[in-house]
Motif scaffolding. Structure first.
Motif, mmCIF file in Angstrom:
data_model
loop_
_atom_site.group_PDB
_atom_site.id
_atom_site.type_symbol
_atom_site.label_atom_id
_atom_site.label_comp_id
_atom_site.label_asym_id
_atom_site.label_seq_id
_atom_site.Cartn_x
_atom_site.Cartn_y
_atom_site.Cartn_z
ATOM 1 N N MET A 274 -67.968 60.597 25.916
ATOM 2 C CA MET A 274 -67.569 59.682 26.792
ATOM 3 C C MET A 274 -67.807 59.718 28.310
ATOM 4 O O MET A 274 -68.112 60.705 28.659
ATOM 5 C CB MET A 274 -65.823 59.896 26.591
ATOM 6 N N LYS A 275 -68.060 58.535 28.802
ATOM 7 C CA LYS A 275 -68.414 58.719 30.213
ATOM 8 C C LYS A 275 -67.753 59.529 31.053
ATOM 9 O O LYS A 275 -66.508 58.942 30.941
ATOM 10 C CB LYS A 275 -68.878 57.112 30.468
ATOM 11 N N LYS A 276 -68.024 60.038 32.000
ATOM 12 C CA LYS A 276 -67.275 60.700 32.868
ATOM 13 C C LYS A 276 -66.814 59.968 34.073
ATOM 14 O O LYS A 276 -67.016 60.466 35.273
ATOM 15 C CB LYS A 276 -67.978 62.101 33.446
ATOM 16 N N THR A 277 -66.206 58.844 33.898
ATOM 17 C CA THR A 277 -65.886 58.102 34.856
ATOM 18 C C THR A 277 -64.182 57.920 35.246
ATOM 19 O O THR A 277 -63.683 57.070 35.894
ATOM 20 C CB THR A 277 -66.115 56.681 34.807
ATOM 21 N N LEU A 278 -63.604 59.006 34.450
ATOM 22 C CA LEU A 278 -62.189 58.929 34.199
ATOM 23 C C LEU A 278 -61.489 60.239 35.016
ATOM 24 O O LEU A 278 -61.982 61.293 35.274
ATOM 25 C CB LEU A 278 -61.615 59.394 32.542
ATOM 26 N N SER A 279 -60.506 59.613 35.906
ATOM 27 C CA SER A 279 -59.886 60.532 36.480
ATOM 28 C C SER A 279 -58.791 61.311 35.845
ATOM 29 O O SER A 279 -58.097 60.852 34.653
ATOM 30 C CB SER A 279 -59.231 59.873 37.980
ATOM 31 N N MET A 280 -58.755 62.588 36.169
ATOM 32 C CA MET A 280 -57.600 63.583 35.456
ATOM 33 C C MET A 280 -56.266 63.554 35.889
ATOM 34 O O MET A 280 -56.245 63.679 37.380
ATOM 35 C CB MET A 280 -58.241 65.251 35.365
ATOM 36 N N LEU A 281 -55.240 63.473 35.402
ATOM 37 C CA LEU A 281 -53.917 63.738 35.868
ATOM 38 C C LEU A 281 -53.536 65.174 36.032
ATOM 39 O O LEU A 281 -54.005 66.096 35.343
ATOM 40 C CB LEU A 281 -52.901 62.802 35.027
ATOM 41 N N PHE B 137 -66.682 53.514 26.237
ATOM 42 C CA PHE B 137 -66.089 54.355 25.411
ATOM 43 C C PHE B 137 -67.416 54.896 24.339
ATOM 44 O O PHE B 137 -67.795 54.090 23.614
ATOM 45 C CB PHE B 137 -64.969 54.052 24.494
ATOM 46 N N ASP B 138 -67.296 56.232 24.071
ATOM 47 C CA ASP B 138 -68.146 56.576 22.909
ATOM 48 C C ASP B 138 -67.302 57.297 22.022
ATOM 49 O O ASP B 138 -66.526 58.350 22.188
ATOM 50 C CB ASP B 138 -69.155 57.861 23.543
ATOM 51 N N GLY B 139 -67.466 56.864 20.758
ATOM 52 C CA GLY B 139 -66.916 57.386 19.565
ATOM 53 C C GLY B 139 -67.629 57.529 18.319
ATOM 54 O O GLY B 139 -68.634 57.512 18.178
ATOM 55 N N LEU B 140 -66.501 57.888 17.220
ATOM 56 C CA LEU B 140 -67.169 58.079 15.837
ATOM 57 C C LEU B 140 -67.665 56.716 15.359
ATOM 58 O O LEU B 140 -68.851 56.671 14.626
ATOM 59 C CB LEU B 140 -66.047 58.442 14.985
ATOM 60 N N THR B 141 -67.220 55.435 15.875
ATOM 61 C CA THR B 141 -67.503 54.304 15.259
ATOM 62 C C THR B 141 -68.633 53.583 16.375
ATOM 63 O O THR B 141 -68.897 52.269 16.250
ATOM 64 C CB THR B 141 -66.563 53.385 15.079
ATOM 65 N N GLY B 142 -68.935 54.093 17.339
ATOM 66 C CA GLY B 142 -70.008 53.282 18.232
ATOM 67 C C GLY B 142 -70.193 54.018 19.404
ATOM 68 O O GLY B 142 -69.327 54.766 20.044
ATOM 69 N N GLU B 143 -71.263 53.975 20.118
ATOM 70 C CA GLU B 143 -71.434 54.543 21.611
ATOM 71 C C GLU B 143 -71.631 53.352 22.489
ATOM 72 O O GLU B 143 -72.133 52.131 21.888
ATOM 73 C CB GLU B 143 -72.682 55.264 21.562
ATOM 74 N N GLY B 144 -71.177 53.415 23.608
ATOM 75 C CA GLY B 144 -71.436 52.455 24.518
ATOM 76 C C GLY B 144 -70.215 50.940 24.044
ATOM 77 O O GLY B 144 -70.672 50.131 24.507
ATOM 78 N N VAL B 145 -69.142 51.394 23.593
ATOM 79 C CA VAL B 145 -68.419 50.528 23.058
ATOM 80 C C VAL B 145 -67.584 50.013 24.502
ATOM 81 O O VAL B 145 -67.239 50.518 25.406
ATOM 82 C CB VAL B 145 -67.277 51.001 22.258
ATOM 83 N N THR B 146 -67.520 48.825 24.499
ATOM 84 C CA THR B 146 -66.673 47.909 25.338
ATOM 85 C C THR B 146 -65.867 46.742 24.731
ATOM 86 O O THR B 146 -65.771 46.352 23.528
ATOM 87 C CB THR B 146 -67.873 47.109 26.580
#
Length: 398
Positions: free
Chosen positions: A1-8, A365-374
């Motif tokens: 998953m791309k590291k563009t997410l902020s952590m809480l 989103f990168d997951g089991l069912t696809g990479e680069g999902v939008t």
């Protein structure tokens, strides 16, 4: 998953979060291990997002509903075990793939305190509950309800699965590109939003590409036990490929009845065919050579898929299908969106809805069912299908 997410921030409530949300490894695979009589049997935690969905947990389509529930549960268990700020509490209600029962199941989840929804597993109930989600401003990300009717007219119901128009278009293109057949026979279910929707776009694309449909016959749920007329028409028309935009149960009967008549065309299906190899009493040799488009291959060799399949087999004693994988991805996509939007579990469902509506079209989103999902703002997902063929009782990439 791309590291563009902020952590809480993870607070002092972490220990209680884990104890209330399946952090105990011995409780994996069952959202109701620590029941509470007041909330329908699900475990509770004030610091967890309440996420729920409806699906056929009993009845003819139970393989789909239970697969989605199980796949989602694995993802919830993994995320909760990490001990991060995002924690989930999962609850599924049985809708038996019936619209009226789906509405009742949705209302039961709402009474439980539903904050984020997995919508419905199948399309016809999804078309019935999308209005309720919109009226209540509860965001939904369905793993497998693929009809455009599920997202039509609302801004807060999204799909993890391919939409039916995409499946029909992609199937026609794939058949042409791979030169799989020149005379196509089609058998579809005309009282199913799913099957009818795929056929409509398949025909449009086939006409555009010059792919000849020599026979197009239908059936209904009530007439799904005898396909002699449909098979006979396709055979008489010289069809060298049968396109079956249907679920695996009627497909299994078509394969058997075609074999009984000596009719042996190539067979091409879509994601609803996933499950045919696990159908009780079905001679899987009849599915040898069947081709289908699906976003997930349980035999893939990447580490993420291997781990998921191993966990699923251990907990549920079966090989996961694409419905399980899509639901697994739904949970992780929610985690990504919640982190990106800076959401906390004490927010109302309505506030979370507006955050998700604004955030999902912006993430990849990168997951089991696809990479680069939008996703676009209509709720439709963009990802690439995989062509599979059944060989020796297993899916193999084409």
């Amino acid at each position: 998953m791309k590291k563009t997410l902020s952590m809480l921030l993870a607070g002092a409530m972490l220990a209680s979060v884990l104890s209330g949300c399946g952090g105990d490894a011995g409780k994996q695979g069952d959202a109701d291990k620590t029941p509470d009589a007041d909330n329908g049997g699900a475990s509770t935690s004030a610091a967890a997002f309440k996420i729920g969905g409806t699906g056929p947990l009993t009845g003819d389509n139970a393989i789909y509903g239970n697969a989605a529930k199980n796949g989602a549960q694995i993802a919830v268990d993994e995320i909760n075990a990490e001990g991060g700020a995002i924690q989930f509490e999962l609850k599924y209600e049985d809708d038996e793939s019936d619209p009226a029962k789906a509405e009742n199941a949705y209302n039961a989840l709402k009474d439980w305190g539903l904050q984020l929804s997995l919508g419905t597993v199948t399309s016809t109930p999804g078309a019935a509950t999308n209005v309720l989600h919109n009226e209540d401003r509860i965001f939904a990300l369905t793993p497998s309800a693929s009809s455009p009717d599920v997202t039509a007219g609302v801004d807060n119901v999204y799909q993890m699965c391919f939409a039916d128009p995409n499946q029909g278009t992609a199937s026609a293109q794939y058949i042409v590109d791979q030169k799989l057949g020149s005379k196509i026979g089609v058998i579809y279910q005309n009282d199913s939003n799913y099957s009818q929707g795929v056929y409509n776009t398949f025909k449009t694309k086939a006409d555009e590409l010059g792919l000849e449909i020599v026979s197009a016959t239908t059936f209904t749920k009530d007439s799904s036990n005898d396909f002699s007329v449909q098979i006979g028409e396709a055979k008489a028309a010289g069809a060298d490929l049968l396109f079956l935009p249907i679920y695996y149960q009627p497909a299994s009967l078509i394969l058997k009845q075609a074999n009984d008549t000596g009719f042996a065309p190539k067979v091409f299906g879509i994601d609803g065919m996933d499950g045919i190899l696990t159908l009780e009493g079905f001679d899987t040799s009849l599915a040898e050579g069947v081709m289908l488009l699906t976003p997930f291959n349980a035999d893939a060799e990447d580490e993420r898929t291997k781990k998921f399949v191993e966990t699923y087999k251990t907990q549920f004693g079966d090989v996961p299908n694409q419905f399980a994988a899509d639901a697994y991805d739904c949970i992780y996509a929610y985690k990504a969106a919640l982190e990106a939007a800076g959401c906390t579990a004490d927010m109302s469902a309505q506030d979370l809805c507006e955050k998700m509506v604004a955030t999902f079209p912006t993430i990849t989103f990168d997951g089991l069912t696809g990479e680069g999902v939008t996703w676009d703002e209509t709720g439709a997902v963009s990802k690439s299908p995989k062509g599979m063929v059944i060989q020796n009782g297993a899916y193999v990439g084409m």
